[in-house]
Design a protein around this motif. Structure first.
Motif, mmCIF file in Angstrom:
data_model
loop_
_atom_site.group_PDB
_atom_site.id
_atom_site.type_symbol
_atom_site.label_atom_id
_atom_site.label_comp_id
_atom_site.label_asym_id
_atom_site.label_seq_id
_atom_site.Cartn_x
_atom_site.Cartn_y
_atom_site.Cartn_z
ATOM 1 N N ASN A 71 0.816 -1.211 0.000
ATOM 2 C CA ASN A 71 0.000 0.000 0.000
ATOM 3 C C ASN A 71 0.854 1.267 0.000
ATOM 4 N N ILE A 72 1.938 1.255 0.772
ATOM 5 C CA ILE A 72 2.818 2.438 0.749
ATOM 6 C C ILE A 72 3.519 2.497 -0.613
ATOM 7 N N GLY A 73 3.917 1.329 -1.110
ATOM 8 C CA GLY A 73 4.621 1.249 -2.394
ATOM 9 C C GLY A 73 3.804 1.713 -3.577
ATOM 10 N N PHE A 74 2.480 1.758 -3.425
ATOM 11 C CA PHE A 74 1.657 2.248 -4.539
ATOM 12 C C PHE A 74 2.056 3.678 -4.917
ATOM 13 N N GLY A 75 2.599 4.438 -3.931
ATOM 14 C CA GLY A 75 3.028 5.805 -4.227
ATOM 15 C C GLY A 75 4.153 5.842 -5.231
ATOM 16 N N ASN A 76 5.009 4.821 -5.185
ATOM 17 C CA ASN A 76 6.153 4.785 -6.101
ATOM 18 C C ASN A 76 6.575 3.330 -6.288
ATOM 19 N N PRO A 77 6.205 2.735 -7.425
ATOM 20 C CA PRO A 77 6.458 1.296 -7.612
ATOM 21 C C PRO A 77 7.939 0.948 -7.556
ATOM 22 N N GLY A 129 -6.370 -5.796 4.931
ATOM 23 C CA GLY A 129 -7.789 -6.145 4.753
ATOM 24 C C GLY A 129 -8.380 -5.356 3.598
ATOM 25 N N GLU A 130 -9.583 -5.717 3.254
ATOM 26 C CA GLU A 130 -10.206 -5.050 2.109
ATOM 27 C C GLU A 130 -10.489 -3.601 2.446
ATOM 28 N N SER A 131 -10.002 -2.690 1.620
ATOM 29 C CA SER A 131 -10.141 -1.238 1.843
ATOM 30 C C SER A 131 -9.553 -0.817 3.183
ATOM 31 N N GLY A 132 -8.643 -1.637 3.732
ATOM 32 C CA GLY A 132 -7.967 -1.258 4.973
ATOM 33 C C GLY A 132 -8.776 -1.442 6.230
ATOM 34 N N VAL A 133 -9.788 -2.345 6.215
ATOM 35 C CA VAL A 133 -10.664 -2.463 7.391
ATOM 36 C C VAL A 133 -9.942 -2.952 8.632
ATOM 37 N N GLN A 134 -8.746 -3.521 8.457
ATOM 38 C CA GLN A 134 -8.057 -4.039 9.638
ATOM 39 C C GLN A 134 -7.398 -2.924 10.453
ATOM 40 N N LEU A 135 -7.394 -1.699 9.927
ATOM 41 C CA LEU A 135 -6.679 -0.620 10.599
ATOM 42 C C LEU A 135 -7.649 0.461 11.060
ATOM 43 N N SER A 136 -7.199 1.237 12.041
ATOM 44 C CA SER A 136 -8.053 2.335 12.519
ATOM 45 C C SER A 136 -7.899 3.532 11.581
ATOM 46 N N GLY A 137 -8.751 4.539 11.790
ATOM 47 C CA GLY A 137 -8.716 5.721 10.932
ATOM 48 C C GLY A 137 -7.358 6.402 10.915
ATOM 49 N N GLY A 138 -6.783 6.602 12.110
ATOM 50 C CA GLY A 138 -5.488 7.283 12.203
ATOM 51 C C GLY A 138 -4.389 6.495 11.520
ATOM 52 N N GLN A 139 -4.429 5.171 11.687
ATOM 53 C CA GLN A 139 -3.394 4.326 11.069
ATOM 54 C C GLN A 139 -3.510 4.385 9.547
ATOM 55 N N LYS A 140 -4.759 4.289 9.053
ATOM 56 C CA LYS A 140 -4.946 4.341 7.595
ATOM 57 C C LYS A 140 -4.456 5.680 7.051
ATOM 58 N N GLN A 141 -4.793 6.753 7.778
ATOM 59 C CA GLN A 141 -4.439 8.077 7.292
ATOM 60 C C GLN A 141 -2.925 8.229 7.214
ATOM 61 N N ARG A 142 -2.223 7.691 8.231
ATOM 62 C CA ARG A 142 -0.756 7.831 8.221
ATOM 63 C C ARG A 142 -0.114 6.953 7.147
ATOM 64 N N ILE A 143 -0.730 5.787 6.860
ATOM 65 C CA ILE A 143 -0.207 4.963 5.755
ATOM 66 C C ILE A 143 -0.424 5.721 4.438
ATOM 67 N N ALA A 144 -1.580 6.403 4.325
ATOM 68 C CA ALA A 144 -1.844 7.192 3.113
ATOM 69 C C ALA A 144 -0.821 8.321 2.983
ATOM 70 N N ILE A 145 -0.423 8.902 4.126
ATOM 71 C CA ILE A 145 0.586 9.978 4.091
ATOM 72 C C ILE A 145 1.943 9.399 3.688
ATOM 73 N N ALA A 146 2.282 8.209 4.242
ATOM 74 C CA ALA A 146 3.544 7.563 3.859
ATOM 75 C C ALA A 146 3.538 7.292 2.353
ATOM 76 N N ARG A 147 2.369 6.900 1.836
ATOM 77 C CA ARG A 147 2.247 6.624 0.391
ATOM 78 C C ARG A 147 2.501 7.910 -0.406
ATOM 79 N N ALA A 148 2.012 9.037 0.139
ATOM 80 C CA ALA A 148 2.235 10.319 -0.545
ATOM 81 C C ALA A 148 3.706 10.737 -0.437
ATOM 82 N N ILE A 149 4.328 10.459 0.725
ATOM 83 C CA ILE A 149 5.734 10.853 0.928
ATOM 84 C C ILE A 149 6.640 10.084 -0.030
ATOM 85 N N VAL A 150 6.380 8.774 -0.149
ATOM 86 C CA VAL A 150 7.258 7.926 -0.959
ATOM 87 C C VAL A 150 7.138 8.314 -2.439
#
Length: 1471
Positions: A1320-1326, A1358-1379
């Motif tokens: 998921n983080i790698g999606f920002g930069n393959p 999990g599907e659409s990230g259901v295994q993670l909380s809102g804050g965790q998903k948001q920070r993974i999305a930020i890591a994806r943007a950073i990478v």
């Protein structure tokens, strides 16, 4: 804090490929409205649409002609059942899955030592609110130096100074056990009653423990180490089927009325007449054969005339019988289905909320309400009729057989079991392969669904090609099963033909022995053969219905089980007390509670709390502390596991439930509206509300003005879940709905948190007015709300740790004071600015929810119910008529690579067809030989003929296997190719295309899964069958003309009647289908109600919903009834005409024999070829796929494949800026309206310039056009006028993929995809290395959390990230943007959905990244805005103020920005 949700606690996530309800995942089971992160896959879950069909699966039609005697006894097309039903049949409940995963693997929560936990989670200093990783980290609710790990500390903090509060609010029961290890904080007196896992771990509390926050050892047993609770191989093995307790066949009529019983009797009489007609016609045919060989021509014609009269009479009776059979049974089916659907929805809405947590999902309810009930309707309306029909065919067939020759009848009957076992084996093997074929697509389907539902994220991160490759990879894995399927079908059918022909060979041989002994005549032998064969086939077919009965009774079991289920908390229960007056005093006494879905996770523990009447109580505390749960218990969605809750001294269960809920008004962060008009939504708040009351309520809620400004005023449709309104508008309508109830108790979950300061002030005023004199319980995230409360109760770990007034609690320096400090830090004011009062507010300065009332986060979701059903129907019809044109050459172009396979298959098919015409020739020859006086010669000739017939059976195996196998292979490859191309085409489209209702997620997913199969149906499968029919007809006609051209011409004249009858029979059994579109509105109403069942329950709106559902079904049901009548008449006439045609041919034959123009042998051969060939052509049509909806499906898909996106990288060479320098962004005089609503101007002459590496914040009221700026910069849309410039170049000249590659976007609802965190983080930069991914995670403040997970970066989200909380998903999305290392950063409310602590981490991470990039942020909170270099204040689509924070306050003291700041500062400042 994300008050209405807990992070997922425990590993028992139901992992299902198909539909999933918002209530099966723990996060939702603790919430009234799902947390933002859950919405994408939870409440907005439309995945059920792809497999929901409101039509029954109809098994292959059984021909009613004389030709039926040579048909295979197991229906050739019996696969259609499976092939037309989506994966619906093969599914299981959340609970089945939950139990199956528990039995396989031990999932216990290890609460081992704090030291060990702190290593994994970041220790005591980690301040994480949303996803508390360790016990030590619980200290977050304290000042940093206060530890919760000791019970002594607790006693001190809870037992002191509440004197100044409003009475002692908290009663503590029992004594504290100080002897318990300090590792287990908050261990109360009866800790031994907590759930203690077998490993002797310390007690487990079901608080805010993130799903992944346990140490490796506890999460799995030894073998399960890499599974992560995500059953990745779920679909590779067998598919579990959820089975209700089947009802008996008679039990299906449980909800029938006396009229149904009358119809049933008439239907049985019709089926008896229609079913018995064929054996009796065989009887008359035998008599005809015996008479026609008479040498006395005059007597012969006299006898033939008499027999013909009986035949004509039989034809007339059949017309009436067939009409009754079809019409009566179908009307029974329709009536019953309507009644069952209504009762089912009524029963589902009656169930307690715990039932939705553990037993059913929205997808399952939708499957039951559509597919399961369609299955029951099919059994009652068609299969029962077919069963009775075939039973009578069997009875009368054997009656005729035994009358003519009991010996032959017995001989044939003896080998019948062999026939039937072949049929059963074929169905079993083919059914299993079909199921596997469907399941194999589910993985690819899941990729498609997630990609389409998060299309903006996909486009923003230029992930289209990677996802398309992943989709193609899953398609390739599924391909081999599709190929096996064709060969299995062909071989199975060939074997069945071989056995059928062998049976005929036996009958012919044995008949010759009896004729030789003069025990019977030749005509009797033939009548006996036909009677027994038709009868045997009737028996086999009647037994084959048991499979469908089984499906129907199991479906009925599932449905009736819920209809009959009496819930623990019964919404329809009229008993219970009704208090004459309500003061509103609520008391919790020793309350303990666990959610049914997680019985081992304790949510409330020994909770004692009094909420005084007509006072305001604020609940504060960490996410997961039990605040939302208290709301759920007050609404009596659940009953406590232990302890009592009372209202005015009365135990809640003793009160009438509907009355109790009518006394409570509930307002959440995300108001749930239903897909109907504004006025209807408001009137749902109260039973029998009038329009005047609703308008008065809207006026009080400050909503009247904006509603009158809408195109249709109060009758404006709000869209699915209110998507056509802005957040502030939805909240005010929800408030009006609460006002109309005039509740004594108000439950508020920060209803203003998602609004901008202006909307908030308006809504808050209305709430304050409504609150006066009522008991108010508010879940507080903002300290502004807390300040006004009469009492504040701080919750942690399911118990109240301190309570009192704001000032007293701050003075105590306990957990509350720590929270206040945290909040103050998050918005600490700029010291250099003396003119501004210190701001200590915490929460969401949301100046955006959507654009001009158009919620952009939702536009790609399905939005039914926006127009009325009539408009919808007329639109879809018009669309279908307009689009349903395509050229076969277009399909051939797609199929060309498999051309050779297809041609070979076609040739095999022609040969198979020829076999069908040679068989009646051999049979006719046998009839002629029977009348040979030389018995020895006769027996010898019949022996040869018998061997030849068996040879034909062998030929059938070879030709059918070749034809079905090769065409199936080509078809499977074609379907795969079309799916791949269609998915790539969908991924190419511009976002505006997804805003159209025709391209909603559910529609596109259905196109990929179901409609793509239409290509092979319309081409390979269809032509294969057509050529078989041509082969059969060609060979048959050639033989007939060679024998006797005159009689052949007469027979050909009658052929349209016999062929027509076969074909009509087929149409009636197979298609055209019910139009699913007509049921779309009913689907939408049911799905909306079930996915928001808490709202329905809280509003007691069950009756309202069921009434709307009923009305939506009226039109399709009355249409279906008319259709049943017409079909009955058509089928009756066609059956009569068929027997009439047979009779005319025989009469003509007798006439030609009388005139010596033909011979008896030729007449019998031509008649049999006419009957049996036209039958086999009809039967082949049974093999033909159902193509009734194919033209529309194909035209729809081809239109997508051919469509050129309005915004694409194709065409001229596009420019890029590759100098690596920072880029500036400018919008020049931009005017813009969304293509889906061109009349609403969102931006009007909008101009703003963002210098390279600077940050600009865009603020303004809800619906002013802020988010649109973010979409335009990425060129998701093109402006109507003006320019969007990046690096000084118009974006229309830039390469669109390059441009999006340079933009990193973080939105308010982060979209993650199934796969690991690393992926998921790698999606920002393959091309990112592992080190870069970890570095990005560190910058986004998520690395420590990930490192503490059992599988670290390989943890499945999990599907659409259901295994993670809102804050965790948001920070993974930020890591994806950073990478992604982009030069432009776009932030759209990136931290609005987070609690304070998560937000702090996220803001810090964003600050770091924004220093390196040109940043545009759609801002919501003062803390975010203040740090920006420039602030653009937007109103009505224009920039009205521009400058830095200080400049705006100094230069525009009376401006819009100053007013917004003032409003927020006032709201947040402490007394």
């Amino acid at each position: 804090m994300d008050g209405f949700s807990f992070s997922r606690s425990g590993t028992h996530q139901r992992r299902r490929q198909g539909a999933r309800s918002p209530f099966t995942t723990p996060e939702n089971s603790t919430s009234f409205v799902a947390p933002r992160g859950a919405r994408r896959r939870g409440l907005d879950d439309m995945s059920w649409q792809s497999s929901v069909s409101w039509q029954p699966d109809t098994s292959w039609a059984q021909p009613h002609g004389l030709g039926a005697v040579v048909g295979p006894w197991a229906p050739a097309g019996s696969d259609s059942a499976a092939s037309r039903r989506g994966p619906a049949l093969f599914r299981r409940t959340a609970r089945d899955y939950y139990l199956s995963t528990r039995s396989r693997r031990s999932y216990y929560r290890d609460r081992s030592s704090v030291a060990q936990q702190s290593r994994a989670g970041g220790g005591g200093k980690r301040l994480e609110l949303q996803s508390v990783v360790t016990d030590a980290s619980r200290a977050i609710v304290m000042a940093p130096n206060t530890s919760f790990a000791s019970n002594d500390d607790i006693i001190v903090s809870t037992a002191t100074g509440r004197g100044s509060g409003d009475k002692a609010m908290v009663k503590y029961s029992g004594t504290y056990n100080n002897g318990m290890s300090r590792d287990v904080s908050f261990s109360r007196d009866n800790h031994d009653k907590l759930y203690v896992p077998p490993r002797r771990d310390a007690p487990s509390f079901g608080f805010d423990i993130s799903v992944a926050s346990y140490s490796r050892s506890q999460y799995y047993d030894d073998e399960g180490g890499e599974d992560y609770g995500y059953d990745d191989d779920d679909d590779d093995g067998e598919i579990e089927v959820r089975i209700g307790k089947p009802v008996s066949t008679s039990g299906l009529f449980k909800y029938s009325t006396p009229l149904d019983i009358v119809l049933l009797v008439l239907g049985c009489v019709g089926a008896m007449v229609n079913g018995g007609s064929l054996p009796w016609y065989s009887y008359l045919f035998g008599n005809f054969i015996n008479k026609v060989v008479n040498s006395d021509k005059a007597q012969m014609m006299k006898d033939v005339k008499q027999i013909s009269f009986y035949m004509v009479f039989l034809s007339a009776v059949v017309v009436i019988g067939a009409y009754l059979e079809i019409t009566c049974w179908r009307i029974i089916g329709e009536r019953s289905a309507l009644r069952i659907r209504r009762e089912y929805l009524k029963a589902v809405l009656r169930q307690e909320i715990g039932f939705f947590d553990t037993e059913v999902s929205t997808g399952e309810v939708m499957q039951s309400i559509s597919s399961d009930v369609a299955q029951i309707q099919d059994v009652m309306g068609e299969k029962m009729a077919g069963f009775v029909h075939h039973v009578f065919t069997f009875i009368f067939g054997y009656v005729v057989g035994f009358i003519k020759s009991w010996k032959i009848a017995l001989a044939v009957f003896a080998v019948t079991p062999l026939m039937m076992s072949c049929g059963i084996a074929y169905k079993a093997i083919y059914g299993g392969l079909t199921a596997k074929d469907e399941a194999s697509y589910q993985r690819a389907g899941s990729v498609a669904q997630q990609a389409i539902s998060s299309i903006r994220t996909v486009l923003s991160f230029v992930m289209e090609d990677r996802l398309a490759d992943k989709y193609a990879e899953w398609l390739n894995k599924a391909a081999p099963i599709g190929i096996k399927l064709g060969f299995a079908k062909g071989a199975g059918m060939g074997v069945i033909y071989l056995v059928t022909y062998s049976q005929w060979a036996l009958a012919l041989w044995y008949g010759s022995q009896l004729v030789a002994k003069t025990e019977i005549k030749g005509g009797d032998a033939i009548a006996c053969f036909f009677g027994v064969m038709v009868g045997g086939r009737g028996l086999a077919l009647s037994l084959s219905y048991y499979a469908q009965f089984a499906q129907g009774t199991v479906a009925a079991g599932r449905v009736f089980e819920i209809i009959d289920r009496v819930p623990v908390i019964d919404a329809y229960d009229g008993s219970g007390r009704v208090l004459s007056a309500v003061r509103g005093r609520i008391e919790f006494k020793d309350v303990e509670f666990t959610y049914p879905s997680r019985p081992d996770a304790l949510i409330l523990y020994n909770l004692n709390l009094i909420i005084p009447a007509a006072k305001m109580l604020a609940l504060v505390g960490v996410s997961g502390g039990g605040k939302s749960t208290m709301f759920a218990l007050i609404e009596r969605f659940y009953d406590p596991t232990r302890g009592t809750i009372t209202l005015d001294g009365q135990d809640l269960p003793s009160l009438n439930l509907r009355w109790l809920r009518s006394q409570i008004g509930l307002l959440g962060q995300e108001p749930i509206l239903f897909a109907t008009s504004i006025i209807d939504n408001v009137m749902m708040g109260k039973e029998k509300a009038t329009r005047q009351e609703a308008i008065a309520a809207c006026t009080k809620a400050n909503a009247h003005t904006f509603i009158l400004g809408l195109p249709n005023g109060y009758d404006t449709q709000v869209g699915d879940r209110g998507t056509l309104l802005s957040g502030g508008q939805k909240q005010r309508i929800a408030l009006a709905r609460a006002i109309i109830r005039d509740p004594r108790i108000l439950l508020l979950d920060e209803p203003t948190s998602a609004l901008d300061a202006e909307s908030e002030a308006v809504v808050q005023q209305s709430i304050d007015r409504l609150s006066a004199g009522r008991t108010v319980v508010v879940i507080a995230h903002r300290l502004a709300t807390v300040r006004n409360a009469d009492t504040i109760a701080v919750l942690d770990r399911g118990a109240v740790v301190e309570s009192g007034r704001h000032a007293d609690l701050v003075a105590q320096g306990g957990p509350y004071a720590a929270l206040v400090k945290l909040a103050s830090d998050s918005v600490s004011s700029d010291n250099s600015e003396p003119s501004k009062p210190a701001t200590a507010g915490t929460d969401k300065y949301n100046s955006f929810v959507d654009e001009s009332g158009y919620d952009m986060s939702m536009v790609s979701k399905s939005r039914y119910g926006v127009e009325t059903i009539d408009e919808e129907a007329s639109q879809s019809d018009g669309g279908a008529k307009k689009d349903a044109k395509f050229k076969v050459s277009e399909i051939w172009r797609l199929q060309r690579p498999e051309g050779l396979l297809l041609i070979l298959g076609f040739l095999m098919g022609i040969n198979a067809g020829a076999v069908f015409s040679v068989f009646p020739l051999l049979l006719g020859q046998a009839v002629e030989v029977y009348f040979d006086t030389d018995t020895g010669k006769m027996k010898g000739q019949v022996g040869y003929l018998a061997v030849a017939v068996v040879g034909l059976g062998v030929a059938c195996i070879l030709t059918m296997t070749g034809q079905q196998g090769l065409c199936g292979w080509a078809g499977a490859r074609l379907t795969m190719r079309v799916r791949d191309r269609l998915f790539r085409a969908i991924m190419r489209q511009e976002p505006a295309w997804f805003d159209e209702e025709d391209n909603a997620m559910g529609v596109l997913v259905t196109r990929l899964s179901r409609d793509t199969v239409a290509f092979r149906s319309m081409f390979g499968d269809r032509y294969a069958v057509l050529l078989m029919a041509v082969g059969s007809a060609g060979v048959g006609l050639s033989i007939c003309f060679a024998l006797d051209w005159r009689l052949t011409l007469v027979a050909m004249g009658c052929t349209p009647l016999t062929l027509g009858a076969s074909y009509l029979n087929l149409l009636i059994n197979v298609g055209p289908k019910t139009d699913d579109g007509a049921y779309a509105r009913a689907s939408s109403i049911a799905a909306g109600a079930v996915s928001n069942v808490r709202t329905v329950a809280a509003l007691c709106a069950q009756g309202n919903v069921v009434g709307t559902f009923d009305r939506a079904l009226d039109a399709p049901v009355s249409k279906a009834r008319r259709r049943s009548q017409v079909m009955g008449i058509i089928l009756g006439l066609s059956q009569g005409a068929m027997y009439g045609a047979y009779t005319v041919t025989l009469w003509a034959g007798a006439l030609f024999i009388k005139r010596d123009e033909s011979k008896f042998g030729n007449v019998s051969k031509i008649f049999l070829i006419l009957v049996l060939s036209s039958f086999s052509v009809g039967q082949l049509a049974g093999l033909a796929p159902d193509t009734s909806g194919a033209p529309v499906a194909i035209a729809g898909i081809l239109s997508v494949l051919k469509r050129r996106p309005r915004i694409s990288e194709e065409g001229t060479k596009r420019r890029t800026i590759k100098d690596g320098k920072p880029i500036d962004v400018e919008l020049k005089n931009v005017t813009f309206a969304y293509p889906s609503r061109p009349d609403v101007t969102v931006l009007d002459g909008f101009s703003v310039r963002v210098k390279a590496r600077s940050t600009i914040a865009v603020v303004g009221p809800s619906g002013s056009g802020k988010s649109t700026v973010v979409w335009l910069v990425q060129r998701f849309y093109d402006p109507v006028d003006g320019k969007v410039m990046v690096g000084g170049i118009d974006v229309r000249e830039l390469d669109v993929k390059w441009l999006r590659g340079e933009c990193a976007m973080v939105g308010q609802e982060p979209a993650l995809f199934t796969g690991s965190i690393r992926e998921n983080i790698g999606f920002g930069n393959p091309k990112a290395s592992w080190a870069e991914i970890e570095e990005a995670a560190k910058e986004a403040n998520i690395h420590k959390f990930i490192a503490g997970l059992p599988q670290s970066y390989d943890t499945q989200v999990g599907e659409s990230g259901v295994q993670l909380s809102g804050g965790q998903k948001q920070r993974i999305a930020i890591a994806r943007a950073i990478v992604k290392q982009s030069r432009i950063l776009l932030l759209d409310e990136a931290s609005s959905a987070l609690d304070l602590e998560s937000e702090k981490h996220v803001q810090e991470a964003l600050r770091k990244v924004s220093r390196r990039a040109t940043t545009i942020m759609v801002a919501h909170r003062l803390s975010t805005v203040r740090d920006a270099d420039r602030i653009a204040v937007v109103s009505s689509g224009k920039v009205v103020e521009f400058g830095s924070h200080d400049d705006l306050l100094v230069n525009h003291p009376a401006g819009l920005y100053a007013a917004m700041v003032k409003a927020e500062v006032e709201a947040q400042a402490f007394a």
